[in-house]
Structure formats: structure tokens, C-alpha cells
Design an enzyme around this catalytic site. Structure first.
Site, PDB file in Angstrom:
ATOM      1  N   PHE A 378      30.153  -7.003  87.264  1.00 12.80           N
ATOM      2  CA  PHE A 378      29.393  -7.075  85.934  1.00 12.80           C
ATOM      3  C   PHE A 378      28.402  -5.888  85.809  1.00 12.80           C
ATOM      4  CE2 PHE A 378      29.728 -11.540  87.934  1.00 12.80           C
ATOM      5  CZ  PHE A 378      31.016 -11.734  87.609  1.00 12.80           C
ATOM      6  N   CYS A 379      28.649  -4.703  86.163  1.00 17.64           N
ATOM      7  CA  CYS A 379      27.825  -3.528  86.128  1.00 17.64           C
ATOM      8  C   CYS A 379      26.357  -3.873  86.829  1.00 17.64           C
ATOM      9  CB  CYS A 379      27.564  -3.289  84.646  1.00 17.64           C
ATOM     10  SG  CYS A 379      28.897  -2.451  83.941  1.00 17.64           S
ATOM     11  N   ALA A 380      26.455  -4.905  87.836  1.00 20.36           N
ATOM     12  CA  ALA A 380      25.301  -5.102  88.576  1.00 20.36           C
ATOM     13  C   ALA A 380      25.569  -5.171  89.803  1.00 20.36           C
ATOM     14  CB  ALA A 380      24.580  -6.594  88.005  1.00 20.36           C
TER      15      ALA A 380
END
Length: 455
Positions: A378-380
Site C-alpha cells: 500500500f505504498c507504506a
């Protein structure tokens, strides 16, 4: 308004009309079903109201700030009125600027570009990459990454301690999310803003996941800037917003050099050019602006305001409660959380399923039930790796992501909802989770291009 009151009033409880609500998708097991879009946190479906407003304006499209013709004048008025509508929606102060950008990522990169030399930036490792990564693009800016807190109070204490010990004492910026794009949990923004200001620092709020779900008021939250994207706020097109204090924006060189950012350009006797730059938001809006994107965001702001945030928030909380209760009935499901089960959250929730690779599970939800969710990190990445540190997964399973040397192969499933989510989509999702866990997938899957797809 209470959740029970909303449940009794079906006119309030009804989802807002969005594009795609009647789209049919094929199932690998045969037949079709209306698509259940449960990936709002990536890109929310466009509100029908927004699409209708944009379609009504489209024939009148003209260049902005650059034409004497009627359509150019009309488009310029629409563009600047959209700026004022968004400023009102965000509770901007009289001296604040609203700058149009391409996205949250672009907004935060713009802010990174205008930081005074020597600024110290403080950012939690739990941030989305859009707010985690831009600051190191400035070699004259020092970044301090703060460890993931496990309670809201620990977040405030961690920031307090970091700011209190900073040296030298110069300009400082804190960057924090309003709601996690992984867990959906709300962060203590007001308390973090108070801590920042008590130590002479400024604060920017990444509101990408907050502004579609809750009112965001700069004055009430006491933040210096807010950044968000239109495509999270039920608007199409590549537009975003950076709104807040004008001084750093006004004092820095333009984000992009070109027409629109410049007020006057003249040749010097030595053959060079002198440039007088705008001091308004136009200083950082070089080039022909995305008037349709700006208008779409303003239309979405008006639509949500007119619908009434109290009712929208109450209905969303009802859906979240149903979602969490349903997943709690499946022992194999582990919901990810930083702050614990009782933490306030928006309509975003991530989980893993015992015995399943998350990519495989997400593929089965799509192919066999017509449900769209997100899987991955999740781009985290730092946050998800922290949350999944004790959950290794088999790297050989369908769709499992490649792991770096010495790291486990990790990914999770994210389900997210919003104002257009019908009750039936939540019910179908919960039924599908229980059936997959109990009976397994009904189809075979393989890895293709790094994704798990039906064989």
C-alpha cells in the site's frame, strides 16, 4: 446524529450515486455480477454529481488567465471560484493560499521544494510514501524518521521528545497523516499540531485519506498546510491541492518556471533575463492550469457539504462496525492496527488471512465474487512491515511479492469504502471471506507479471 438514528432514516443512510455502480463484471465461475468497488482508498469512484457538473461545463472550456474571449473569461472565473470553494471547504484562514497541484504526492513535493534552507523535517515511519519520501530530495534538509507509535498519546510524546532535543534550533516541519491509508486509524492531529507549535515547528497534514471521510478545518486543527488529491475525494482527473500558509510559498523560487508563474520578464543589457514572479498561488502553478480538475474537486466539496458530513460519517461508521464484526467472526482473519481495536477510524481496513497469501486471496475475491480490493504494501512499506513483522508468508505462493535479501515476503489485503458503498457490497464481501476461508478457492490461479491471476 447517532448511528441508530441514521439506520432509522434510510434517506440519510442511502449511498450517494457514483459512476460505476451498475457496471457488470464477469466471474470465472460463470455469469456476471455488479462490481463491488471496495478500493476507495486507492481511487474513489466519481460522484455522479461531479461528473454531471464537469459535463455541463465541458462545452465552455477555454484557456485560463490567458484569453479575452468569453469562454476564456468564463473558465478563468470558474477556476478561481473553485479555489474559493475549496478554501471554504477546508476552513482556510484569510491569509492562506490554495495551490492547485497534480496530487497529494505533488503537493508534498512542492512543499519540500519551498522549505527554507536548513529546515529539520520530522516524519513518522508510518506515513504513506507520498509524505515519507519527498523531504530527502533536498540535500540541505535534515530528516528525522520517528518510530511507529502504538497509541495516539505515544505519537504525541514521541514528537515532543524529538522536537525538544533538536539542534540547531531553526525552521522545522512536522509531516503527519490524518488517517492511515493502511489501518484507517485517525491520528491525533490537533495534539500533534499543538506539540509542533509549542516547539516552534510547523505542521503539514496529509489529508488524502481524511478529507473524503471527515470535515477538515485548518483553523480548528491548527495545522499550517493540508494536502490531498481529487481522486480520493470522488473527483476524476489529475488534480490535487496544497492549502495553507503563504510565506514559505511566497519566499521560495517557483516550483516550476514558466508562463503563469511570472508577472514580468525582461531582457537585461548583458543578454540575460530578469523575472518578476507572482506572489500569489500562481507562483507555483506554471503552465496552463487543469481547470476541469480544479472544478471537479470544488464540485465534490460542494456535494459532500450539501449531503451533510454528519450523516455521511454516521453511515460510514455503521458500515465499518458491520465490517469489523463480520471479520471478527472469522478466526483466521487478523485485522492490522497500530492503536488497538478501540481506535477511531475511517472506512479503511487491512488484514491477513491465515493459510493464504494476500495476493491469492484478493485475486479470488475479484475473479469469483466480483469484489475489488487492494493487496500489497500500500505504498507504506515501513508501516506494513512493522505490522506484519510476525506474519511470514510463503514466497512461492501465487502472487507472493519478491522479498529483499534477509526480509520476509509480506503483503496484506485492504478493503476500503466510502459514500457510494451500498450495504450489499459489505455483505457480499463478508460472505466471500467466510466462504474462501471455509471452502478454499473454486478456481486455480497462477502468477503473471508479479500478479496472481486466474489460470
Amino acid at each position: 446524529m447517532s448511528v441508530s438514528a441514521v439506520a432509522a432514516d434510510r434517506s440519510v443512510c442511502a449511498p450517494l450515486p457514483v459512476l460505476g455502480r451498475d457496471v457488470l463484471v464477469p466471474l470465472v465461475t460463470g455469469g456476471e455480477v455488479d462490481y463491488a468497488a471496495l478500493d476507495y482508498a486507492a481511487s474513489a469512484p466519481v460522484l455522479q454529481r461531479v461528473w454531471d457538473d464537469v459535463a455541463a461545463y465541458a462545452p465552455y472550456y477555454g484557456s485560463v488567465h490567458r484569453g479575452a474571449g468569453y469562454l476564456s473569461q468564463l473558465s478563468t472565473d470558474l477556476f478561481e471560484n473553485s479555489r474559493r470553494t475549496i478554501a471554504e471547504f477546508l476552513g482556510c484562514r484569510a491569509e492562506d493560499q490554495v495551490v492547485f497541484t497534480r496530487s497529494t504526492t505533488d503537493s508534498l513535493n512542492l512543499l519540500a521544494a519551498v522549505l527554507p534552507q536548513g529546515t529539520r523535517v520530522f516524519v513518522f515511519e508510518t506515513e504513506h510514501h507520498a509524505s515519507l519520501l519527498p523531504w530527502e530530495q533536498r540535500p540541505d534538509v535534515e530528516v528525522t524518521y520517528l518510530n511507529a507509535p502504538r497509541t495516539p498519546q505515544q505519537a504525541v510524546d514521541t514528537l515532543e521528545n524529538a522536537l525538544a532535543t533538536r539542534e540547531p534550533y531553526g525552521p522545522a516541519l512536522v509531516c503527519v497523516t490524518g488517517a492511515s491509508n493502511v489501518t484507517g486509524e485517525l491520528w491525533p492531529v490537533q495534539e500533534l499540531a499543538a506539540a509542533a507549535h509549542a516547539h516552534g515547528a510547523r505542521i503539514v497534514l496529509d489529508a488524502a485519506q481524511l478529507v473524503p471521510h471527515h470535515p477538515v478545518d485548518l483553523g480548528e486543527l491548527d495545522v499550517d498546510w493540508v494536502a490531498f488529491s481529487g481522486h480520493k475525494l470522488y473527483a476524476p482527473f489529475g488534480a490535487g491541492v496544497l492549502a495553507g500558509r503563504a510565506d514559505w510559498l511566497r519566499d521560495a523560487e517557483p516550483y516550476l518556471a514558466g508562463g503563469g508563474a511570472s508577472r514580468k520578464v525582461s531582457r537585461r543589457t548583458d543578454g540575460g533575463v530578469d523575472v518578476e514572479w507572482h506572489t500569489t498561488a500562481a507562483r507555483h502553478e506554471a503552465g496552463s492550469p487543469n481547470v476541469i480538475g480544479a472544478y471537479a474537486i470544488a464540485s465534490a466539496c460542494q456535494a459532500l457539504t450539501e449531503a451533510g458530513f454528519d450523516g455521511l460519517v454516521a453511515r460510514e461508521q455503521e458500515l465499518i462496525a458491520r465490517l469489523r464484526a463480520g471479520l471478527a467472526d472469522v478466526p483466521e482473519v487478523t485485522v492490522l492496527s497500530l492503536f488497538g481495536e478501540d481506535a477511531a477510524r475511517v472506512g479503511v481496513l487491512s488484514f491477513v488471512v491465515e493459510g493464504w497469501n494476500s495476493s491469492h486471496f484478493a485475486a479470488a475475491l475479484s475473479a469469483e465474487y466480483g469484489i475489488g480490493v487492494r493487496d500489497g504494501l500500500f505504498c507504506a512499506h515501513p508501516l506494513v512491515r512493522t505490522l506484519l513483522g510476525s506474519e511470514p508468508q510463503d514466497p512461492g505462493e501465487c502472487g507472493a511479492p519478491d522479498a529483499a535479501p534477509g526480509e520476509k515476503s509480506l503483503n496484506a489485503i485492504r478493503v476500503s469504502l466510502g459514500v457510494g458503498t451500498p450495504d450489499e457490497h459489505i455483505d457480499r464481501f463478508l460472505r466471500a471471506v467466510k466462504e474462501l476461508v471455509t471452502n478454499g478457492a473454486r478456481w486455480n490461479y497462477r502468477t503473471e507479471g508479479g500478479r496472481c491471476v486466474p489460470a
